[in-house]
Design a protein around this motif. Structure first.
Motif, mmCIF file in Angstrom:
data_model
loop_
_atom_site.group_PDB
_atom_site.id
_atom_site.type_symbol
_atom_site.label_atom_id
_atom_site.label_comp_id
_atom_site.label_asym_id
_atom_site.label_seq_id
_atom_site.Cartn_x
_atom_site.Cartn_y
_atom_site.Cartn_z
ATOM 1 N N VAL A 165 29.197 14.509 9.802
ATOM 2 C CA VAL A 165 28.740 15.326 8.684
ATOM 3 C C VAL A 165 27.386 15.940 9.025
ATOM 4 O O VAL A 165 26.559 15.327 9.702
ATOM 5 C CB VAL A 165 28.632 14.481 7.380
ATOM 6 N N SER A 166 27.177 17.167 8.563
ATOM 7 C CA SER A 166 25.905 17.859 8.807
ATOM 8 C C SER A 166 25.033 17.818 7.562
ATOM 9 O O SER A 166 25.480 17.400 6.483
ATOM 10 C CB SER A 166 26.151 19.314 9.208
ATOM 11 N N GLU A 167 23.814 18.291 7.693
ATOM 12 C CA GLU A 167 22.891 18.257 6.556
ATOM 13 C C GLU A 167 23.295 19.218 5.445
ATOM 14 O O GLU A 167 22.803 19.105 4.322
ATOM 15 C CB GLU A 167 21.460 18.526 7.002
ATOM 16 N N GLU A 178 26.358 19.243 4.528
ATOM 17 C CA GLU A 178 27.549 18.507 4.101
ATOM 18 C C GLU A 178 28.859 19.119 4.596
ATOM 19 O O GLU A 178 29.912 18.940 3.995
ATOM 20 C CB GLU A 178 27.562 18.304 2.578
ATOM 21 N N HIS A 188 29.151 11.341 2.193
ATOM 22 C CA HIS A 188 28.157 11.486 1.122
ATOM 23 C C HIS A 188 27.053 10.445 1.271
ATOM 24 O O HIS A 188 25.861 10.769 1.121
ATOM 25 C CB HIS A 188 28.835 11.340 -0.238
ATOM 26 N N HIS A 231 24.783 11.312 4.161
ATOM 27 C CA HIS A 231 23.931 12.454 3.805
ATOM 28 C C HIS A 231 22.785 11.987 2.920
ATOM 29 O O HIS A 231 21.611 12.346 3.159
ATOM 30 C CB HIS A 231 24.756 13.527 3.093
ATOM 31 N N GLU A 232 23.090 11.185 1.910
ATOM 32 C CA GLU A 232 22.064 10.754 0.956
ATOM 33 C C GLU A 232 21.073 9.764 1.569
ATOM 34 O O GLU A 232 19.868 9.861 1.336
ATOM 35 C CB GLU A 232 22.736 10.111 -0.273
ATOM 36 N N ILE A 282 20.487 11.474 6.333
ATOM 37 C CA ILE A 282 20.110 12.859 6.613
ATOM 38 C C ILE A 282 18.972 13.337 5.723
ATOM 39 O O ILE A 282 18.014 13.955 6.205
ATOM 40 C CB ILE A 282 21.336 13.789 6.501
#
Length: 222
Positions: A77-79, A81, A105, A108-109, A112
């Protein structure tokens, strides 16, 4: 495999050799955005850039691994999303897609966003519409970092996208070529093992080194 072992001294050596295959004058004149797709790639990118005024960025990505195997990456996953899935592994291990998206998710939370605040003071990745982008990494074992970065950048409708990496597997080269305007590389290897094998010295990038590169780039471009 032995043929390519320690073929590169370090990231600086790799960068100097890549500068011979990258059209550096074009990079300068067209103000390409240099975007690292890993922390090691950031140091390599900084050496490629040298004293040029091109923008240097890092696009933060995180791997999503199989539930019972921390060594098996099944997605990334990228920043922004964007998610790239390894459908073959997901199906082989019968992994639920709810797990993948839930982990994306969470990564990311928890990871990232912390990188964005730590290294970029909370600023989002700059929009690349109509820009020329050079994605950089120190190597590419599966192509997942580049594919996730490409999905992220291409969604922003850039003018052109290029890749620069010293070493990558031959099959990954063939895969990536279909998505970019050109790839600048030194060695494509049939029996690729792991990136560290091809460097004599590949130092781990710590927080201090990353902050030093990014702050120096900001200062140089003022």
């Amino acid at each position: 495999m032995q043929k390519y072992k320690h073929i590169l001294l370090d990231r600086e050596d790799a960068a100097q050799k890549l500068r011979d295959v990258i059209p550096m004058q074009k990079l300068k004149e067209e103000a390409w955005n240099i975007v690292a797709v890993s922390k090691g790639g950031l140091e390599l990118a900084s050496f490629i850039k040298g004293k040029l005024k091109n923008n240097l960025q890092i696009l933060f990505l995180e791997a999503i691994v199989a539930p019972n195997n921390a060594e098996c990456e099944v997605a990334r996953v990228s920043e922004t999303e964007e998610i790239v899935l390894n459908e073959e592994l997901i199906n082989a291990f019968e992994i639920q897609y709810d797990y993948i998206y839930g982990e994306a998710h969470r990564k990311h939370e928890e990871d990232i966003l912390s990188y964005i605040y730590k290294y970029r003071k909370g600023k989002p990745f700059p929009f690349m519409q109509n820009e020329v982008v050079l994605l950089v990494d120190e190597g590419s074992e599966t192509g997942s970092k580049f594919m996730t970065a490409l999905k992220t950048i291409l969604a922003q409708k850039p003018k052109a996208v290029y890749i620069a990496t010293p070493v990558l597997p031959s099959d990954v080269l063939e895969l990536l070529e279909t998505f970019v305007d050109d790839i600048f590389f030194l060695y494509d290897i049939d029996d690729y093992v792991e990136t560290a094998l091809y460097y004599e010295n590949l130092e781990t990038m710590d927080d201090e080194k990353i902050e030093e590169i990014l702050s120096k780039d900001l200062k140089d471009n003022r």
